[in-house]
Design an enzyme around this catalytic site. Structure first.
Site, short mmCIF file in Angstrom:
data_model
loop_
_atom_site.label_atom_id
_atom_site.label_comp_id
_atom_site.label_asym_id
_atom_site.label_seq_id
_atom_site.Cartn_x
_atom_site.Cartn_y
_atom_site.Cartn_z
N GLY A 130 0.80 -1.22 0.00
CA GLY A 130 0.00 0.00 0.00
C GLY A 130 0.83 1.27 0.00
O GLY A 130 1.94 1.32 0.54
N ARG B 16 -2.35 8.57 3.57
CA ARG B 16 -2.69 9.36 4.76
C ARG B 16 -1.47 9.65 5.63
O ARG B 16 -1.55 10.49 6.53
CB ARG B 16 -3.77 8.63 5.57
CG ARG B 16 -5.16 8.80 4.98
CD ARG B 16 -6.20 8.15 5.88
NE ARG B 16 -6.29 6.71 5.65
CZ ARG B 16 -7.00 5.89 6.41
NH1 ARG B 16 -7.66 6.35 7.46
NH2 ARG B 16 -7.05 4.60 6.13
N GLN C 61 3.40 -6.17 -6.43
CA GLN C 61 2.04 -5.92 -6.90
C GLN C 61 2.10 -4.63 -7.71
O GLN C 61 2.18 -3.53 -7.17
CB GLN C 61 1.07 -5.76 -5.72
CG GLN C 61 -0.38 -5.60 -6.15
CD GLN C 61 -1.31 -5.27 -4.98
OE1 GLN C 61 -0.86 -4.77 -3.94
NE2 GLN C 61 -2.59 -5.54 -5.14
N LYS D 58 35.76 11.30 20.80
CA LYS D 58 35.45 10.76 19.47
C LYS D 58 36.58 9.83 19.07
O LYS D 58 37.74 10.23 19.01
CB LYS D 58 35.29 11.90 18.46
CG LYS D 58 34.72 11.48 17.09
CD LYS D 58 35.77 10.95 16.12
CE LYS D 58 36.76 12.01 15.77
NZ LYS D 58 37.77 11.48 14.77
N TYR E 21 37.95 18.34 24.86
CA TYR E 21 37.68 17.61 23.62
C TYR E 21 38.80 16.60 23.41
O TYR E 21 39.98 16.98 23.27
CB TYR E 21 37.59 18.54 22.42
CG TYR E 21 37.54 17.74 21.13
CD1 TYR E 21 36.44 16.93 20.84
CD2 TYR E 21 38.60 17.77 20.23
CE1 TYR E 21 36.40 16.16 19.68
CE2 TYR E 21 38.56 17.01 19.06
CZ TYR E 21 37.46 16.20 18.81
OH TYR E 21 37.43 15.44 17.67
N SER F 60 45.51 21.60 33.09
CA SER F 60 44.36 22.28 32.50
C SER F 60 44.79 23.22 31.37
O SER F 60 45.90 23.75 31.36
CB SER F 60 43.63 23.09 33.57
OG SER F 60 43.12 22.25 34.58
N THR G 263 50.17 23.19 33.11
CA THR G 263 48.96 23.92 32.73
C THR G 263 49.26 24.94 31.64
O THR G 263 50.27 25.66 31.69
CB THR G 263 48.38 24.63 33.97
OG1 THR G 263 47.97 23.65 34.91
CG2 THR G 263 47.21 25.51 33.59
#
Length: 472
Positions: free
Chosen positions: A12, A16, A80, A358, A373, A412, A430
């Site tokens: 089908g 709709r 079909q 990642k 990151y 850091s 740092t």
């Protein structure tokens, strides 16, 4: 040996749905609608499945080939070309049924709540006693039968199915037993019955339901299996899709709760997700794809996991987002962490708030707790990555790897320009920009010397104020 073929009607257009995507390919808790009927037929014991396709058939065919192509039970398609009704679709499907098939089960492809046990009950009725029926079909009893085909009986025996728009008599309209769209019979009956179909109805189509009247008129016995009304729920528009999804989600959540997991209201658990006992999934969490959560782990509020393996006792704090990643036992992630594809965190690793990884591997007990990151990295066991650290992994053309040895400390606000290696137990001061390898046990410092100019602040303020007031 008797074999059984299932014919799934999925040709089908689904106008709709108002979508370019074929109706049966719309996702429902992580899988397309058509998947559920095919899977249920295979689990019910069918030896092969024939899916009748039409509108958007290339997408349907590709999905079925990719998903079921390796199955020992063949799943194939037949086209079909022109949608002339369910009866014509079944007739097309029958042309693809293997020669060895003796029984054929027919069901609609847009009823994803159907279960293997529902189909099995219809099939088993065909050989339940010494005088088996020629045709077995599923029915449901509902409070409001509007829009559904009614089961018309005489002295308890099924005579026919009257489609809703073809009803003329009030007594038929009041019938609450409706057709569930699942039928089973031997191949010979299907071939004979489908060949007689005529478009003598309000829609001018070939109705599959007319097979029931054919069997009745031939004096054949028709058996019915009454199923729950949820099995009947089809998808014809997006509102119905949402309703069916709610019902299926409730079924999935109930299953995992009964298996020993705590799933709070408002959590979303897709169909292929696996939960072990003593897992806790809080409200607002979304678990997608083939995510697996091991015993005792916690997935807190708002987490979104897609194809993620969560180890035993791990804690994912609120609003962690992870995709195609592995999280080790007793690891702690978040809040507000982002694990992008191919992130692998070993046991007891920590990835804290606003840290993004990642394609990075972190060893046991390694930590990156704040604002970093970490892309394309290998971080050794026990290493500590300070706040604001960046792995500079992309040179504009290709990605490079940053390697941090066991026990190393990264201060850091450091930038590590890949490819670069920081040796075991080394220390990066740092604010350092690391462009060369750091030997094990070494201290790397790469920042400009600080200069203090006594009393200069007042002069600077005066200069800046004058510049601001100067006419443009």
């Amino acid at each position: 040996m008797q074999t059984t073929t299932a014919i799934v009607l999925a040709a089908g257009q689904g106008t709709r749905m108002k979508s370019a995507l074929p109706k049966v390919m719309h996702p429902l808790l992580g899988l397309p609608i058509v998947h559920y009927g095919v899977q249920a037929a295979l689990e019910a014991g069918c030896d092969e499945v024939v899916v009748v396709v039409g509108h958007g058939r290339e997408l349907v065919e590709k999905y079925l080939a990719d998903t079921f192509g390796a199955s020992t039970k063949p799943v194939r398609t037949v086209v079909q070309e022109k949608q002339r009704g369910t009866g014509d679709a079944a007739r097309v499907g029958l042309t693809a049924v293997g020669r060895q098939a003796e029984r054929v089960l027919v069901l609609n492809g847009d009823v994803p709540l159907v279960r293997a046990e529902d189909l099995r009950a219809v099939l088993e009725t065909l050989h339940a006693n010494k005088t088996p029926p020629a045709l077995s079909m599923a029915t449901c009893v509902v409070d409001d039968p509007s829009g559904y085909g009614r089961i018309v009986r005489r002295e308890g025996q099924v005579l026919l199915i009257r489609e809703d728009r073809d009803i003329r008599a009030d007594d038929e309209r009041a019938v609450r037993e409706i057709n569930a769209g699942i039928y089973a019979a031997n191949v010979a009956l299907w071939r004979e019955a489908l060949a007689t179909l005529q478009p003598n109805n309000a829609q001018g189509e070939l109705y599959l339901t007319d097979v029931v009247a054919f069997a009745s008129n031939a004096g054949e016995r028709i058996a019915t299996v009454q199923l729950g009304a949820d099995v009947l729920a089809g998808v014809n528009d997006r509102d119905q899709l949402a309703q069916v999804e709610r019902d299926m989600q409730a079924r999935i959540v109930r299953q995992w709760r009964m298996a020993g997991a705590t799933v709070r209201d408002g959590a979303r658990i897709e169909s292929l997700v696996m939960l072990e006992p003593d897992v806790t999934v809080e409200g607002g969490a979304v678990l997608r794809g083939r995510t697996r959560v091991a015993r005792g782990a916690t997935v807190d509020v708002g987490c979104v996991l897609t194809d993620v393996e969560v180890g035993e006792g791990a804690v994912l704090k609120p609003y962690t987002v992870a995709t195609d990643s592995r999280i080790g036992a007793r690891a702690q992630i978040g809040p507000f962490a982002h694990l992008r594809p191919q992130s692998e965190l070993a046991e007891e690793a920590h990835v804290g708030n606003f840290v993004e990884t990642k394609k990075t591997r972190m060893g046991r007990g390694a930590k990156a707790n704040h604002l970093s990151y970490l892309g394309d990295g290998v971080i050794g066991a026990g290493a500590n990555v300070g706040a604001g650290t960046i792995f500079c992994n992309y040179d504009g053309y290709q990605k490079h790897t940053t390697t941090i040895g066991e026990g190393a400390f990264i201060g850091s606000d450091s930038q590590l320009v890949a490819p670069v290696t920081v040796g075991a137990n080394a220390y990066v001061g740092t604010g350092t920009t690391v462009t060369e390898d750091v030997p094990p046990e070494a201290l790397a410092i790469g920042r400009a010397r600080q200069v203090n100019k006594e009393g200069y602040a007042a002069k600077l303020r005066q200069r800046l104020k004058a510049a601001k007031e100067e006419p443009k």
